[in-house]
Design a protein around this motif. Structure first.
Motif, PDB file in Angstrom:
ATOM      1  N   LEU A   1       0.837  -1.187   0.000  1.00  0.00           N
ATOM      2  CA  LEU A   1       0.000   0.000   0.000  1.00  0.00           C
ATOM      3  C   LEU A   1       0.879   1.246   0.000  1.00  0.00           C
ATOM      4  CD1 LEU A   1      -2.802  -0.943   2.552  1.00  0.00           C
ATOM      5  CD2 LEU A   1      -2.649  -1.458   0.117  1.00  0.00           C
ATOM      6  N   PRO A   2       0.542   2.255  -0.818  1.00  0.00           N
ATOM      7  CA  PRO A   2       1.364   3.476  -0.896  1.00  0.00           C
ATOM      8  C   PRO A   2       1.084   4.426   0.263  1.00  0.00           C
ATOM      9  CG  PRO A   2      -0.486   3.659  -2.388  1.00  0.00           C
ATOM     10  CD  PRO A   2      -0.578   2.281  -1.778  1.00  0.00           C
ATOM     11  N   ILE A   3       1.325   3.948   1.480  1.00  0.00           N
ATOM     12  CA  ILE A   3       1.039   4.727   2.685  1.00  0.00           C
ATOM     13  C   ILE A   3       2.312   4.800   3.519  1.00  0.00           C
ATOM     14  CG2 ILE A   3      -0.315   4.835   4.802  1.00  0.00           C
ATOM     15  CD1 ILE A   3      -2.510   3.270   3.334  1.00  0.00           C
ATOM     16  N   ALA A   4       2.810   6.004   3.741  1.00  0.00           N
ATOM     17  CA  ALA A   4       4.009   6.184   4.557  1.00  0.00           C
ATOM     18  C   ALA A   4       3.667   5.974   6.029  1.00  0.00           C
ATOM     19  CB  ALA A   4       4.591   7.578   4.340  1.00  0.00           C
ATOM     20  N   LEU A   5       4.403   5.089   6.688  1.00  0.00           N
ATOM     21  CA  LEU A   5       4.098   4.731   8.070  1.00  0.00           C
ATOM     22  C   LEU A   5       5.030   5.368   9.097  1.00  0.00           C
ATOM     23  CD1 LEU A   5       3.209   0.946   7.704  1.00  0.00           C
ATOM     24  CD2 LEU A   5       1.673   2.906   7.780  1.00  0.00           C
TER      25      LEU A   5
END
Length: 216
Positions: free
Chosen positions: A48-52
């Motif tokens: 998923l293109p989500i920065a954590l």
């Protein structure tokens, strides 16, 4: 060296008999953590293109959202696979595990890495507002948590630091007398009979606790 945390979230999809699978990748100092979505029908896996924002530590599905804990707390819609909220707070550096304790209420264990620290916090989240509602002071090194009989049992054996479970009353957020196990628990889970299973990391033991009373 990359480190991978074995975290899986299985989500039953209402539109079909398929089950969505989300895999948590812990990450490393060089590469932030990430979440992989496995499409069983297409036999594909996509990050998923989500920065954590750093390490990924834990995750759970609550109210149709995948909550991912680490250096921040991210809420991801399991249907759209888009981030719908991010909870950040300067008072915590490392959110560890999350557990649902009410319709719109969850606890998150956090670590306190300050030199000489003797306490840490369990955050009380308002899931409707996606905010930190309040904090509960607990001993250092809280890790995984389990809900049983209106109580949350918090493992304090991270880094083999302690041999106890902290107990929190979910109705009042009050800390109750702790449970001594004789070994260092990091992971806990509860079954349908309100029994809590504490997995110790310094020995090859599982200690079973009665959730309603705290008795071993």
């Amino acid at each position: 060296m990359s480190r991978f945390l074995l975290l899986l979230a299985f989500v039953a999809t209402a539109a079909s008999a398929q089950t969505s699978i989300f895999v948590g990748n812990q990450g490393s100092f060089a590469s932030p953590g990430s979440v992989t979505y496995v499409d069983r029908a297409a036999n594909t896996a996509t990050n998923l293109p989500i920065a954590l924002s750093g390490f990924l530590q834990g995750m759970d599905v609550i109210n149709g959202r995948l909550y991912v804990t680490g250096n921040s707390i991210n809420a991801i819609d399991v249907q759209t696979r888009q981030r719908v909220a991010q909870i950040t707070d300067p008072a915590f550096a490392s959110a560890r595990y999350i557990v649902k304790v009410g319709p719109n209420k969850a606890y998150v264990s956090t670590q306190n890495f300050a030199p000489g620290a003797t306490t840490a916090e369990v955050l009380v989240l308002d899931l409707a507002a996606n905010t930190v509602a309040r904090r509960i002071t607990v001993p250092t090194n809280p890790e995984e948590m389990a809900l049983a009989a209106g109580r949350v049992y918090v493992a304090l054996g991270g880094f083999s630091a302690k041999t106890t479970l902290t107990v929190i009353d979910t109705a009042t957020d009050a800390v109750l007398p702790s449970v001594e196990l004789g070994c260092s628990p990091r992971f806990v889970l509860a079954d349908d009979d309100a029994e809590v299973f504490a997995l110790c990391t310094d020995t090859s033991e599982i200690v079973v606790v009665a959730g309603a009373t705290g008795a071993v």
